[in-house]
Write a protein that holds these residues in place. Sequence first.
Motif, PDB file in Angstrom:
ATOM      1  N   PHE A  31     -17.417  29.781   7.218  1.00  0.00           N
ATOM      2  CA  PHE A  31     -17.939  30.806   8.143  1.00  0.00           C
ATOM      3  C   PHE A  31     -17.688  30.396   9.596  1.00  0.00           C
ATOM      4  CE2 PHE A  31     -21.325  32.067  11.017  1.00  0.00           C
ATOM      5  CZ  PHE A  31     -21.203  33.447  10.963  1.00  0.00           C
ATOM      6  N   ARG A  32     -18.021  29.153   9.946  1.00  0.00           N
ATOM      7  CA  ARG A  32     -17.807  28.669  11.314  1.00  0.00           C
ATOM      8  C   ARG A  32     -16.325  28.703  11.693  1.00  0.00           C
ATOM      9  NH1 ARG A  32     -22.322  25.746  10.364  1.00  0.00           N
ATOM     10  NH2 ARG A  32     -21.372  23.974   9.349  1.00  0.00           N
ATOM     11  N   MET A  33     -15.482  28.261  10.784  1.00  0.00           N
ATOM     12  CA  MET A  33     -14.049  28.248  11.057  1.00  0.00           C
ATOM     13  C   MET A  33     -13.524  29.664  11.284  1.00  0.00           C
ATOM     14  SD  MET A  33     -10.692  28.639   9.766  1.00  0.00           S
ATOM     15  CE  MET A  33     -10.970  28.933   8.055  1.00  0.00           C
ATOM     16  N   LEU A  38     -11.624  33.842  15.433  1.00  0.00           N
ATOM     17  CA  LEU A  38     -11.550  35.281  15.650  1.00  0.00           C
ATOM     18  C   LEU A  38     -11.022  35.611  17.042  1.00  0.00           C
ATOM     19  CD1 LEU A  38     -12.511  37.871  14.072  1.00  0.00           C
ATOM     20  CD2 LEU A  38     -14.622  37.676  15.359  1.00  0.00           C
ATOM     21  N   PHE A  39     -10.163  36.629  17.123  1.00  0.00           N
ATOM     22  CA  PHE A  39      -9.699  37.117  18.419  1.00  0.00           C
ATOM     23  C   PHE A  39      -9.432  38.618  18.337  1.00  0.00           C
ATOM     24  CE2 PHE A  39      -5.844  35.957  16.179  1.00  0.00           C
ATOM     25  CZ  PHE A  39      -4.894  36.896  16.555  1.00  0.00           C
ATOM     26  N   ARG A  48      -7.139  33.752  12.897  1.00  0.00           N
ATOM     27  CA  ARG A  48      -6.008  32.840  12.711  1.00  0.00           C
ATOM     28  C   ARG A  48      -6.497  31.742  11.776  1.00  0.00           C
ATOM     29  NH1 ARG A  48      -4.588  32.534  17.626  1.00  0.00           N
ATOM     30  NH2 ARG A  48      -2.824  33.924  17.489  1.00  0.00           N
ATOM     31  N   CYS A  49      -5.835  31.618  10.646  1.00  0.00           N
ATOM     32  CA  CYS A  49      -6.280  30.680   9.617  1.00  0.00           C
ATOM     33  C   CYS A  49      -5.070  29.963   9.035  1.00  0.00           C
ATOM     34  CB  CYS A  49      -7.034  31.454   8.532  1.00  0.00           C
ATOM     35  SG  CYS A  49      -7.701  30.450   7.217  1.00  0.00           S
ATOM     36  N   GLU A  50      -5.029  28.651   9.197  1.00  0.00           N
ATOM     37  CA  GLU A  50      -3.963  27.811   8.669  1.00  0.00           C
ATOM     38  C   GLU A  50      -2.583  28.334   9.051  1.00  0.00           C
ATOM     39  OE1 GLU A  50      -4.591  27.031   4.522  1.00  0.00           O
ATOM     40  OE2 GLU A  50      -6.525  26.105   4.892  1.00  0.00           O
ATOM     41  N   HIS A  54      -4.609  37.151  10.107  1.00  0.00           N
ATOM     42  CA  HIS A  54      -5.090  38.173   9.177  1.00  0.00           C
ATOM     43  C   HIS A  54      -5.974  39.169   9.925  1.00  0.00           C
ATOM     44  CE1 HIS A  54      -3.739  35.568   5.900  1.00  0.00           C
ATOM     45  NE2 HIS A  54      -4.284  34.579   6.586  1.00  0.00           N
ATOM     46  N   PRO A  55      -5.838  40.465   9.630  1.00  0.00           N
ATOM     47  CA  PRO A  55      -6.710  41.453  10.268  1.00  0.00           C
ATOM     48  C   PRO A  55      -8.139  41.331   9.746  1.00  0.00           C
ATOM     49  CG  PRO A  55      -5.311  42.511   8.632  1.00  0.00           C
ATOM     50  CD  PRO A  55      -4.879  41.067   8.715  1.00  0.00           C
TER      51      PRO A  55
END
Length: 155
Positions: A31-33, A38-39, A48-50, A54-55
Amino acid sequence: MAKQKHVYDYVIDAHGNWFCEGNPVTDPELFRMLSRSLFEKGGRYYVRCEGEVHPVRVADAPLWVRYVFLDEEPEGKILAVHIQLEDGRREVLRPETLSVKEESALYCLATRRNLLARFAKPAYYELASRLSYEPESRTYVLTVAGHAYRLASRP
Protein backbone atom coordinates in the motif's frame (compact mmCIF):
# COMPACT_ATOMS: atom_id res chain seq x y z
CA MET A 1 12.38 0.70 -24.80
CA ALA A 2 10.77 -2.60 -23.86
CA LYS A 3 7.00 -2.92 -24.03
CA GLN A 4 5.15 -3.71 -20.81
CA LYS A 5 4.12 -7.34 -20.49
CA HIS A 6 0.94 -6.58 -18.59
CA VAL A 7 -1.02 -3.49 -17.60
CA TYR A 8 -2.50 -4.02 -14.15
CA ASP A 9 -5.95 -2.73 -13.24
CA TYR A 10 -5.56 -0.53 -10.15
CA VAL A 11 -8.54 1.13 -8.45
CA ILE A 12 -8.83 3.45 -5.46
CA ASP A 13 -12.42 3.35 -4.23
CA ALA A 14 -14.44 6.19 -2.67
CA HIS A 15 -13.03 5.31 0.78
CA GLY A 16 -9.37 5.31 -0.25
CA ASN A 17 -9.02 1.52 -0.46
CA TRP A 18 -6.68 0.18 -3.14
CA PHE A 19 -7.48 -2.78 -5.37
CA CYS A 20 -5.27 -4.56 -7.90
CA GLU A 21 -6.98 -6.75 -10.48
CA GLY A 22 -10.11 -6.65 -8.27
CA ASN A 23 -8.27 -7.84 -5.15
CA PRO A 24 -7.90 -5.58 -2.09
CA VAL A 25 -4.39 -4.39 -1.34
CA THR A 26 -4.03 -5.41 2.31
CA ASP A 27 -0.25 -5.55 2.68
CA PRO A 28 0.86 -2.30 4.38
CA GLU A 29 4.22 -2.21 2.55
CA LEU A 30 2.58 -2.68 -0.85
CA PHE A 31 0.00 0.00 0.00
CA ARG A 32 2.76 2.47 0.95
CA MET A 33 4.75 1.68 -2.18
CA LEU A 34 1.75 2.16 -4.46
CA SER A 35 0.59 5.33 -2.73
CA ARG A 36 4.04 6.87 -2.87
CA SER A 37 4.48 5.93 -6.54
CA LEU A 38 1.25 7.62 -7.59
CA PHE A 39 1.32 10.54 -10.02
CA GLU A 40 -1.08 12.51 -12.19
CA LYS A 41 -0.68 13.27 -15.87
CA GLY A 42 -3.30 14.92 -18.05
CA GLY A 43 -5.98 14.64 -15.37
CA ARG A 44 -5.50 10.88 -14.97
CA TYR A 45 -3.68 8.94 -12.28
CA TYR A 46 -0.91 6.40 -12.71
CA VAL A 47 1.39 4.34 -10.56
CA ARG A 48 5.00 3.53 -11.40
CA CYS A 49 5.82 0.04 -10.21
CA GLU A 50 9.03 -1.88 -10.93
CA GLY A 51 9.80 0.23 -13.99
CA GLU A 52 6.31 -0.06 -15.45
CA VAL A 53 3.50 2.49 -15.49
CA HIS A 54 -0.09 1.42 -14.78
CA PRO A 55 -3.29 3.50 -14.86
CA VAL A 56 -5.20 3.96 -11.61
CA ARG A 57 -8.94 4.57 -11.60
CA VAL A 58 -9.87 6.85 -8.70
CA ALA A 59 -13.45 7.14 -7.39
CA ASP A 60 -12.83 10.30 -5.32
CA ALA A 61 -9.38 11.33 -4.12
CA PRO A 62 -6.20 9.29 -4.61
CA LEU A 63 -4.78 10.21 -1.18
CA TRP A 64 -6.37 10.41 2.25
CA VAL A 65 -5.42 12.55 5.23
CA ARG A 66 -5.54 10.36 8.34
CA TYR A 67 -4.50 12.85 11.07
CA VAL A 68 -4.19 16.58 11.62
CA PHE A 69 -1.67 18.07 14.07
CA LEU A 70 -1.99 21.70 15.12
CA ASP A 71 0.86 23.92 16.29
CA GLU A 72 -0.86 26.46 18.51
CA GLU A 73 -0.08 29.41 20.71
CA PRO A 74 -1.21 29.08 24.34
CA GLU A 75 -4.35 31.14 23.60
CA GLY A 76 -5.34 28.74 20.79
CA LYS A 77 -4.24 30.61 17.68
CA ILE A 78 -3.01 28.23 15.01
CA LEU A 79 0.60 28.72 13.94
CA ALA A 80 0.83 25.78 11.53
CA VAL A 81 -1.06 22.65 10.56
CA HIS A 82 0.61 19.33 9.80
CA ILE A 83 -1.13 16.42 8.11
CA GLN A 84 -0.37 12.73 8.04
CA LEU A 85 -1.43 10.79 4.99
CA GLU A 86 -2.80 7.26 5.09
CA ASP A 87 0.57 5.95 3.85
CA GLY A 88 2.39 7.53 6.82
CA ARG A 89 3.87 10.60 5.12
CA ARG A 90 3.72 13.79 7.20
CA GLU A 91 3.87 17.28 5.79
CA VAL A 92 2.82 20.86 6.41
CA LEU A 93 -0.70 21.60 5.22
CA ARG A 94 -0.81 24.27 2.54
CA PRO A 95 -4.05 25.99 3.68
CA GLU A 96 -4.43 27.83 0.36
CA THR A 97 -5.18 24.43 -1.24
CA LEU A 98 -8.10 23.60 1.07
CA SER A 99 -11.51 23.03 -0.50
CA VAL A 100 -14.88 21.77 0.67
CA LYS A 101 -17.51 19.72 -1.15
CA GLU A 102 -21.17 20.05 -0.17
CA GLU A 103 -20.20 21.05 3.39
CA SER A 104 -19.37 17.44 4.16
CA ALA A 105 -16.02 16.62 2.59
CA LEU A 106 -12.72 18.44 3.04
CA TYR A 107 -9.82 18.26 0.58
CA CYS A 108 -6.34 19.68 0.07
CA LEU A 109 -3.43 19.18 -2.26
CA ALA A 110 -0.65 17.08 -0.77
CA THR A 111 2.85 15.86 -1.56
CA ARG A 112 5.28 17.52 -3.89
CA ARG A 113 3.18 16.14 -6.75
CA ASN A 114 0.13 18.22 -5.67
CA LEU A 115 -2.22 15.25 -5.51
CA LEU A 116 -5.77 15.64 -4.24
CA ALA A 117 -6.19 14.33 -0.69
CA ARG A 118 -9.48 13.88 1.15
CA PHE A 119 -9.66 14.21 4.92
CA ALA A 120 -10.78 11.02 6.67
CA LYS A 121 -13.30 11.50 9.47
CA PRO A 122 -10.89 12.03 12.41
CA ALA A 123 -8.82 14.54 10.43
CA TYR A 124 -11.94 16.20 9.01
CA TYR A 125 -13.48 16.75 12.45
CA GLU A 126 -10.21 18.01 13.91
CA LEU A 127 -9.78 20.66 11.22
CA ALA A 128 -13.49 21.44 10.75
CA SER A 129 -13.73 22.36 14.44
CA ARG A 130 -11.25 25.17 13.73
CA LEU A 131 -13.04 26.60 10.69
CA SER A 132 -15.22 29.67 10.86
CA TYR A 133 -18.09 30.47 8.51
CA GLU A 134 -18.58 33.80 6.81
CA PRO A 135 -22.29 34.08 6.00
CA GLU A 136 -21.88 37.14 3.75
CA SER A 137 -19.46 35.33 1.41
CA ARG A 138 -20.89 31.87 2.21
CA THR A 139 -17.40 30.45 2.67
CA TYR A 140 -15.46 28.62 5.34
CA VAL A 141 -12.24 30.14 6.61
CA LEU A 142 -9.19 28.71 8.35
CA THR A 143 -6.85 31.19 10.02
CA VAL A 144 -3.22 30.09 10.22
CA ALA A 145 -0.41 32.34 11.48
CA GLY A 146 -2.74 35.32 11.33
CA HIS A 147 -3.71 34.79 7.68
CA ALA A 148 -7.32 33.88 6.76
CA TYR A 149 -7.63 31.22 4.07
CA ARG A 150 -11.02 30.91 2.38
CA LEU A 151 -11.87 27.38 1.35
CA ALA A 152 -12.82 26.94 -2.27
CA SER A 153 -15.93 24.97 -3.17
CA ARG A 154 -15.51 21.69 -5.04
CA PRO A 155 -18.14 20.66 -7.58
